[in-house]
Design a protein around this motif. Structure first.
Motif, PDB file in Angstrom:
ATOM      1  N   PRO A  66       8.843  -4.882   4.123  1.00  0.00           N
ATOM      2  CA  PRO A  66       9.716  -3.802   4.178  1.00  0.00           C
ATOM      3  C   PRO A  66       9.149  -2.395   4.470  1.00  0.00           C
ATOM      4  N   ALA A  67       9.413  -1.625   5.220  1.00  0.00           N
ATOM      5  CA  ALA A  67       8.688  -0.672   5.740  1.00  0.00           C
ATOM      6  C   ALA A  67       8.429   0.451   4.362  1.00  0.00           C
ATOM      7  N   GLN A  68       9.311   0.424   3.432  1.00  0.00           N
ATOM      8  CA  GLN A  68       9.077   1.482   2.062  1.00  0.00           C
ATOM      9  C   GLN A  68       8.068   0.546   1.562  1.00  0.00           C
ATOM     10  N   ARG A  69       8.037  -0.646   1.343  1.00  0.00           N
ATOM     11  CA  ARG A  69       6.671  -1.557   0.752  1.00  0.00           C
ATOM     12  C   ARG A  69       5.392  -1.320   1.420  1.00  0.00           C
ATOM     13  N   ALA A  70       5.532  -1.381   2.660  1.00  0.00           N
ATOM     14  CA  ALA A  70       4.304  -1.150   3.299  1.00  0.00           C
ATOM     15  C   ALA A  70       3.730   0.293   3.178  1.00  0.00           C
ATOM     16  N   ALA A  71       4.546   1.167   3.163  1.00  0.00           N
ATOM     17  CA  ALA A  71       3.955   2.589   2.725  1.00  0.00           C
ATOM     18  C   ALA A  71       3.450   2.743   1.521  1.00  0.00           C
ATOM     19  N   GLN A  72       3.953   1.880   0.483  1.00  0.00           N
ATOM     20  CA  GLN A  72       3.295   2.124  -0.806  1.00  0.00           C
ATOM     21  C   GLN A  72       2.244   1.288  -0.940  1.00  0.00           C
ATOM     22  N   VAL A  73       2.207   0.032  -0.335  1.00  0.00           N
ATOM     23  CA  VAL A  73       0.682  -0.800  -0.375  1.00  0.00           C
ATOM     24  C   VAL A  73      -0.343   0.260   0.331  1.00  0.00           C
ATOM     25  N   SER A  74      -0.022   1.011   1.358  1.00  0.00           N
ATOM     26  CA  SER A  74      -0.742   1.555   2.290  1.00  0.00           C
ATOM     27  C   SER A  74      -1.652   2.766   1.192  1.00  0.00           C
ATOM     28  N   GLN A  75      -0.767   3.231   0.471  1.00  0.00           N
ATOM     29  CA  GLN A  75      -1.256   4.496  -0.642  1.00  0.00           C
ATOM     30  C   GLN A  75      -2.476   3.694  -1.540  1.00  0.00           C
ATOM     31  N   SER A  76      -2.236   2.322  -1.691  1.00  0.00           N
ATOM     32  CA  SER A  76      -3.363   1.886  -2.625  1.00  0.00           C
ATOM     33  C   SER A  76      -4.806   1.487  -1.589  1.00  0.00           C
ATOM     34  N   GLU A  77      -4.562   1.613  -0.499  1.00  0.00           N
ATOM     35  CA  GLU A  77      -5.633   1.708   0.239  1.00  0.00           C
ATOM     36  C   GLU A  77      -6.676   2.817   0.153  1.00  0.00           C
ATOM     37  N   VAL A  78      -6.323   3.980  -0.519  1.00  0.00           N
ATOM     38  CA  VAL A  78      -7.075   5.232  -0.427  1.00  0.00           C
ATOM     39  C   VAL A  78      -7.961   5.088  -1.751  1.00  0.00           C
TER      40      VAL A  78
END
Length: 249
Positions: A66-78
């Protein structure tokens, strides 16, 4: 509904369902279902497939998260944010380079600081290329209009072109390697990108400010996230407009 994106990328890379199944250790019928029935593979398979096809997971399976979960996961890439390039630990550049085994990409205007202050930078690039890594280096075209504009913005004028030529002089020893591509680009860079397999340093650009004084993001790719892959896509866009520095090679 078939997954045409997955099918198309497999064809482009010359991978049959059977060959992909063998690489992943799964049944060929499972791969067929991923293609013909648009089934989503498990995350561990999605990441490997995306790597093999040189494509982002979010493109191949846009509904996997889901878009919201993808956004949360992306934060972990930093991994870390540095307020300026000078705050990046000097040994981090070399450490990331030494860990890379598959893909090394540099997109800059000049990037003179790397070979100038790290005598191991270019020899290590050569070692990586000889070991089979794909190395792609993109420098600003000294005669390009965007390079002139960037030089004026930073208040150094034609010195920007000189810095690029000075940087290229360090890379002469890579000129004869088939696994190294050294190119010019004439595009506006919003970021300088330094990729090392699944890690990346992104040096943001600020108007009128040298890149050395602009923030740097340290990213590490996570399956299903978008941030890392978005910068890879940007790199590829510029790569598509390249011209060879040394055409005879």
């Amino acid at each position: 509904m078939p997954n045409d994106r997955l099918r198309s990328r497999m064809l482009t890379k010359g991978l049959t369902p059977g060959a992909l199944a063998e690489r992943l250790g799964v049944d060929p019928k499972t791969v067929e279902r991923w293609i013909t029935q648009d089934r989503n593979p498990y995350p561990r398979y999605r990441h490997t497939i995306a790597e093999l096809l040189d494509e982002s997971e979010s493109y191949l399976w846009p509904d996997a998260l889901p878009a919201q979960r993808a956004a949360q996961v992306s934060q972990s890439e930093v991994v870390h944010i540095y307020p300026r390039r000078g705050a990046v630990p000097t040994d981090l550049w070399q450490q990331l380079l030494e860990k890379a085994t598959r893909q090394i990409g540099v997109l800059v205007y000049g990037g003179l600081f790397l070979p100038e202050f790290n005598h191991r930078w270019v020899p290590t690039l050569r070692e990586k290329a000889l070991a089979g890594a794909q190395v792609e280096l993109l420098f600003g075209d000294p005669d390009g209009k965007h390079i002139a504009e960037r030089g004026n913005d930073e208040g150094i004028g034609a010195a920007m072109s000189s810095k690029i030529l000075n940087a290229l002089a360090f890379y002469e020893e890579l000129r004869d390697l088939d696994t190294v591509g050294i190119y010019y680009h004439d595009t506006i860079l919003y970021n300088s990108i330094y990729r090392f397999d699944d890690e990346m340093l992104v040096n943001t650009h600020l108007y009128g400010t040298p890149a050395a004084y602009a923030p740097v993001l340290h990213l590490r790719r996570i399956g299903g996230a978008e941030l890392f892959d978005n910068y890879v896509a940007s790199f590829k866009q510029v790569l598509g407009k390249k011209r060879a520095v040394w055409p005879e090679h």
